[in-house]
Scaffold this active site. Structure first.
Site, PDB file in Angstrom:
ATOM      1  CB  SER A 123       5.531  -8.182   2.462  1.00 10.37           C
ATOM      2  OG  SER A 123       4.815  -7.082   2.100  1.00 10.37           O
ATOM      3  CG  HIS A 144       4.729  -8.227   7.746  1.00  9.48           C
ATOM      4  ND1 HIS A 144       4.434  -9.540   7.485  1.00  9.48           N
ATOM      5  CD2 HIS A 144       4.355  -7.537   6.641  1.00  9.48           C
ATOM      6  CE1 HIS A 144       3.910  -9.638   6.275  1.00  9.48           C
ATOM      7  NE2 HIS A 144       3.851  -8.445   5.742  1.00  9.48           N
ATOM      8  CD  GLU A 156       5.146 -12.691   9.750  1.00 11.56           C
ATOM      9  OE1 GLU A 156       5.233 -13.918   9.621  1.00 11.56           O
ATOM     10  OE2 GLU A 156       5.317 -11.906   8.801  1.00 11.56           O
ATOM     11  CG  ASN A 195       3.852 -13.563   3.201  1.00 10.84           C
ATOM     12  OD1 ASN A 195       2.709 -13.997   3.060  1.00 10.84           O
ATOM     13  ND2 ASN A 195       4.110 -12.277   3.324  1.00 10.84           N
TER      14      ASN A 195
HETATM   15  P1  NAI Z   1       0.315   1.276  -1.406  1.00 14.78           P
HETATM   16  O1  NAI Z   1       0.864   1.492  -2.753  1.00 14.78           O
HETATM   17  O2  NAI Z   1      -1.123   1.050  -1.236  1.00 14.78           O
HETATM   18  O3  NAI Z   1       0.728   2.512  -0.486  1.00 14.78           O
HETATM   19  C1  NAI Z   1       1.983   3.129  -0.489  1.00 14.78           C
HETATM   20  C2  NAI Z   1       1.799   4.596  -0.190  1.00 14.78           C
HETATM   21  O4  NAI Z   1       3.069   5.170  -0.011  1.00 14.78           O
HETATM   22  C3  NAI Z   1       1.102   5.354  -1.316  1.00 14.78           C
HETATM   23  O5  NAI Z   1       0.029   6.095  -0.799  1.00 14.78           O
HETATM   24  C4  NAI Z   1       2.207   6.238  -1.859  1.00 14.78           C
HETATM   25  O6  NAI Z   1       1.725   7.480  -2.373  1.00 14.78           O
HETATM   26  C5  NAI Z   1       3.047   6.451  -0.624  1.00 14.78           C
HETATM   27  N1  NAI Z   1       4.411   6.884  -0.910  1.00 14.78           N
HETATM   28  C6  NAI Z   1       5.203   6.609  -1.967  1.00 14.78           C
HETATM   29  N2  NAI Z   1       6.391   7.222  -1.854  1.00 14.78           N
HETATM   30  C7  NAI Z   1       6.353   7.910  -0.684  1.00 14.78           C
HETATM   31  C8  NAI Z   1       7.285   8.751  -0.011  1.00 14.78           C
HETATM   32  N3  NAI Z   1       8.480   8.972  -0.513  1.00 14.78           N
HETATM   33  N4  NAI Z   1       6.905   9.306   1.144  1.00 14.78           N
HETATM   34  C9  NAI Z   1       5.695   9.087   1.660  1.00 14.78           C
HETATM   35  N5  NAI Z   1       4.773   8.293   1.065  1.00 14.78           N
HETATM   36  C10 NAI Z   1       5.112   7.711  -0.092  1.00 14.78           C
HETATM   37  O7  NAI Z   1       1.163   0.074  -0.794  1.00 14.78           O
HETATM   38  P2  NAI Z   1       0.753  -0.898   0.396  1.00 14.78           P
HETATM   39  O8  NAI Z   1       0.040  -2.076  -0.128  1.00 14.78           O
HETATM   40  O9  NAI Z   1       0.153  -0.114   1.484  1.00 14.78           O
HETATM   41  O10 NAI Z   1       2.174  -1.443   0.857  1.00 14.78           O
HETATM   42  C11 NAI Z   1       3.043  -0.652   1.645  1.00 14.78           C
HETATM   43  C12 NAI Z   1       4.083  -1.544   2.275  1.00 14.78           C
HETATM   44  O11 NAI Z   1       3.435  -2.509   3.100  1.00 14.78           O
HETATM   45  C13 NAI Z   1       4.914  -2.348   1.303  1.00 14.78           C
HETATM   46  O12 NAI Z   1       6.209  -2.464   1.806  1.00 14.78           O
HETATM   47  C14 NAI Z   1       4.245  -3.684   1.276  1.00 14.78           C
HETATM   48  O13 NAI Z   1       5.121  -4.720   0.923  1.00 14.78           O
HETATM   49  C15 NAI Z   1       3.814  -3.800   2.709  1.00 14.78           C
HETATM   50  N6  NAI Z   1       2.676  -4.696   2.952  1.00 14.78           N
HETATM   51  C16 NAI Z   1       1.594  -4.731   2.123  1.00 14.78           C
HETATM   52  C17 NAI Z   1       0.534  -5.570   2.386  1.00 14.78           C
HETATM   53  C18 NAI Z   1      -0.662  -5.589   1.502  1.00 14.78           C
HETATM   54  O14 NAI Z   1      -1.443  -6.542   1.590  1.00 14.78           O
HETATM   55  N7  NAI Z   1      -0.880  -4.595   0.666  1.00 14.78           N
HETATM   56  C19 NAI Z   1       0.533  -6.477   3.576  1.00 14.78           C
HETATM   57  C20 NAI Z   1       1.676  -6.273   4.432  1.00 14.78           C
HETATM   58  C21 NAI Z   1       2.714  -5.454   4.101  1.00 14.78           C
END
Ligand code: NAI
Length: 665
Positions: A123, A144, A156, A195
């Site tokens: 993001s 995104h 995006e 954003n």
């Molecule tokens: P999250 O913390 O819910 O999920 C991340 C996942 O990645 C976890 O399940 C974790 O165990 C896993 N992970 C960590 N290290 C890893 C590795 N080395 N290999 C494989 N898996 C690994 O985070 P979320 O919210 O899903 O965010 C993920 C990305 O998406 C971030 O870059 C965030 O900025 C972006 N994002 C998030 C949004 C949101 O509303 N949560 C919206 C749009 C983008």
């Protein structure tokens, strides 16, 4: 294999976003492999996908068999190297940490086939920097998604410095193949489009709330109820999580001085651990658990200047457009689909007036001294060129071929076959003055025999009132009763002129239609109101009575009993009640208002103009005289209508089962 040459999708990270991205990819028919750091987390992700698909079954959008087929397309893995080996596209959704992301990309690059696209769902991090961890920066791109991916339509697609056009295009088409609505972001500026605009909006109101210009509730009420955003600005931050906002704020501020506008309120909440809905307290208190709603009264935001609230967002959008980062249409699509705004940010700007936006920005800049508020050169240029928005017929958008004539207190906007007479004293709730009445009279004269215009719509400027009545202060003059009498008669004459005007007229009511305002609306042929509108004849509360036809016209719509109630009790009624008693023809939610008014007007505009005049006159005047004379009037109009070319056209079209084309001949 799709036409894009994509069959297999590897999703790295199966958390909030990853599992949703895997789900929409499998729903679109792709083979998906989902990677995370433990099988336990992956199993949880599979469960979440199954739960979400179950919701689609409940809504009848999928069958149980579909669910099994979709689940059958998703497998899991604990190894990035193994997962990407035969992938055509990777989408990374691991936590927002640049080093972690670089590690994932380096490993994927070393193991994925050369043609594979490597995408990140970041993001806030720079795509360019993530791409540096690979030997294929031309194939690295941002895709995104918005949370939750299965429900949010916007995506995006972001180009890094080295992303090739081909990769960006393929990513765009891939997003489309998932049933999403992508927008193209040509440079990986922090916050991308949506954003960035949201941060600009948040920054301005945060400073205003912090120094007490307005309260949090006032701003939220104004943005929610007057601007029509799905949530108040602070309410949305509570919903997303104060910690998330705080962290994103820090991340983008680090990279972009323009976005370095610290919000003391957010920092304070963050330090207290009041993280919003999820912790029961943020800007608001959530007493009955996580799902309770913030208490935001409808009327609380009346004094908030919406132009000031939106100006920083408009400024940011103008910057994005001028820098060539996204197109006008993509920016507006972004805020509509990504933030659920009823209108695009440029559409708001055109409505507010670009000159007013620049003025508000200058005031904010003088007060708070952040570059974010310095008017963008594009906005200043527009003001110089007279591209002021709706009122000048041209702003970010063009408004019809017709001219806009600006009087002092009304705006006449021609948009053939429609014309709008806008009561333009928004700071005074569009209260009627003698000047305004004289201008309405002039505008009606201009439109009287204008062949291009077939329907005239009256509405109020701003978002609070059609018109809240006569401006009592404007009537202070010679005190002699006689002068009161003749000036009142002059006022009545203008209102009556609307009734005598040869074309259909509509009062489009959003907000208050009170006293003289309602009387003006009663002289129109039709009234369409938003559900939040309030109507009434409150004169009795001032010790006077309606003076612009209220005692006469109201009866025709609601009958003697109801008319007396409205006039002699002086209470306001809500739009729904007004509809029930026949005072308005339609009640619509604010989001649908403009559309409904336009489609109602367009339907009339396609009718036979001559017959419409005759019908209007037969009704308006035939009902003022004894029935026998009224019937004679009807017969005369009837025979006159029968001999028009339009009548021939009507019959011909009917016989040939086609739509008639009436020319007013
Ligand atoms: P999250 O913390 O819910 O999920 C991340 C996942 O990645 C976890 O399940 C974790 O165990 C896993 N992970 C960590 N290290 C890893 C590795 N080395 N290999 C494989 N898996 C690994 O985070 P979320 O919210 O899903 O965010 C993920 C990305 O998406 C971030 O870059 C965030 O900025 C972006 N994002 C998030 C949004 C949101 O509303 N949560 C919206 C749009 C983008």
């Amino acid at each position: 294999m799709s036409q894009l040459g994509i069959r297999k999708v590897a999703v790295i990270g199966s958390g909030t976003m990853g599992h949703g991205i895997a789900e929409v990819s499998a729903m679109a028919g792709y083979d998906v492999v989902m990677v995370d750091v433990s099988q336990e987390i992956l199993n949880k992700a599979l469960e979440r996908i199954r739960w979400s698909l179950g919701k689609f079954v409940e809504r009848g959008r999928l069958s149980k068999d579909d669910v099994e087929r979709i689940m059958g397309r998703i497998r899991t893995s604990l190894s990035i190297a193994e997962a990407v080996r035969d992938a055509d596209i990777m989408i990374e959704a691991v936590p927002e940490d640049i080093n972690l992301k670089k590690k994932v990309f380096a490993e994927a690059d070393a193991n994925a086939p050369p043609h594979a696209i490597l995408a990140t769902n970041t993001s806030s991090l720079p795509i360019t920097e993530i791409a540096e961890a690979t030997r294929r920066p031309d194939k690295v791109v941002g895709i995104h998604f918005f949370n939750p991916p299965p429900l949010m339509p916007l995506v995006e697609v972001i180009k890094g410095a080295k992303t090739s056009d081909e990769t960006a295009k393929k990513a765009y088409e891939f997003a489309k193949s998932l049933g999403k609505e992508p927008i193209m972001v040509n440079r990986d500026v922090p916050g991308f489009i949506v954003n960035r605009i949201l941060i600009a909006l948040n920054s301005g109101v945060c400073l205003m709330a912090a120094d007490g210009t307005y309260s949090v509730v006032e701003i939220d009420s104004a943005t929610k109820y007057r601007a029509g955003l799905p949530m108040g600005i602070f309410e949305l931050q509570d919903f997303t999580g104060i910690d998330v906002g705080y962290m994103v704020g820090l991340a983008v501020a680090l990279r972009d001085p323009l976005l370095r506008v610290p919000c003391p309120l957010i920092e304070d909440l963050y330090k207290k651990g009041w993280l919003g809905q999820k912790s029961g307290r943020g800007f608001y208190e959530y007493k009955e658990g996580t799902y309770s709603r913030a208490n935001i009264p409808r009327e609380a935001g009346e004094k908030v200047d919406l132009v000031k609230v939106f100006a920083p967002a408009v400024n940011m959008a103008a910057w994005l457009l001028r820098e060539g980062i996204a197109t006008r249409d993509d920016i507006d699509k972004g805020v509509k689909l990504g933030l659920g705004w009823p209108k695009g940010v440029f559409e708001y700007a055109d409505e507010f007036g670009i000159d007013n936006i620049v003025k508000a920005l200058n005031e904010l800049h003088a007060k708070y001294n952040y570059d974010l508020f310095k008017p963008d050169p594009l906005l200043e240029q527009m003001v110089k060129e007279g591209r002021l928005g709706q009122k000048s017929g041209r702003g970010f958008y063009e408004y019809g071929p017709g001219a806009t004539v600006e009087f002092k207190e009304i705006i006449l906007k021609k948009e053939p076959p429609l014309a709008w007479i806008i009561l333009n004293r928004p700071m005074r709730l569009n209260t009627l003055t003698m000047t305004m009445m004289e201008e309405i009279s002039k505008a009606l004269d201009m439109l009287w025999d204008d062949k291009d215009v077939r329907v005239v719509i009256f509405r109020g400027a701003g978002d609070r009132a059609f018109s809240a009545g006569a401006d009592v202060t404007a009537f202070a003059g010679p005190l002699h009763t006689y002068y009161f009498y003749i000036s009142n008669r002059k006022f009545q004459e203008v209102v009556s002129k609307i009734e005598r005007f040869p074309k259909p007229t509509i009062a489009a009511i959003d907000g208050y239609a009170l006293g003289g305002g309602l009387e003006l609306a009663l002289a129109c042929d039709f009234r369409i109101a938003t559900d939040r509108s309030e109507l009434g004849q409150p004169e009795i509360n001032l010790g006077i009575i309606p003076g612009a036809g209220g005692t006469q016209r109201l009866i025709r719509y609601v009958g003697l009993g109801r008319a007396k109630e409205l006039i002699m009790l002086g209470d306001r009624i809500k739009a729904e009640e007004a509809y029930r008693i026949g005072l308005v023809n339609r009640v619509v939610p604010k989001e649908k208002f403009e559309e409904e008014v336009r489609s109602f007007a367009m339907k009339l505009a396609q009718g036979p103009p001559i017959a419409l005049t005759y019908a209007k006159y037969a009704i308006n005047f035939g009902t003022q005289v004894p029935t026998d004379i009224g019937l004679m009037l009807e017969a005369a109009f009837f025979s006159m209508a029968t001999t028009t070319k339009d009548a021939q056209e009507g019959v011909l079209a009917f016989l040939n089962r086609r739509k008639p084309e009436f020319k007013g001949e």
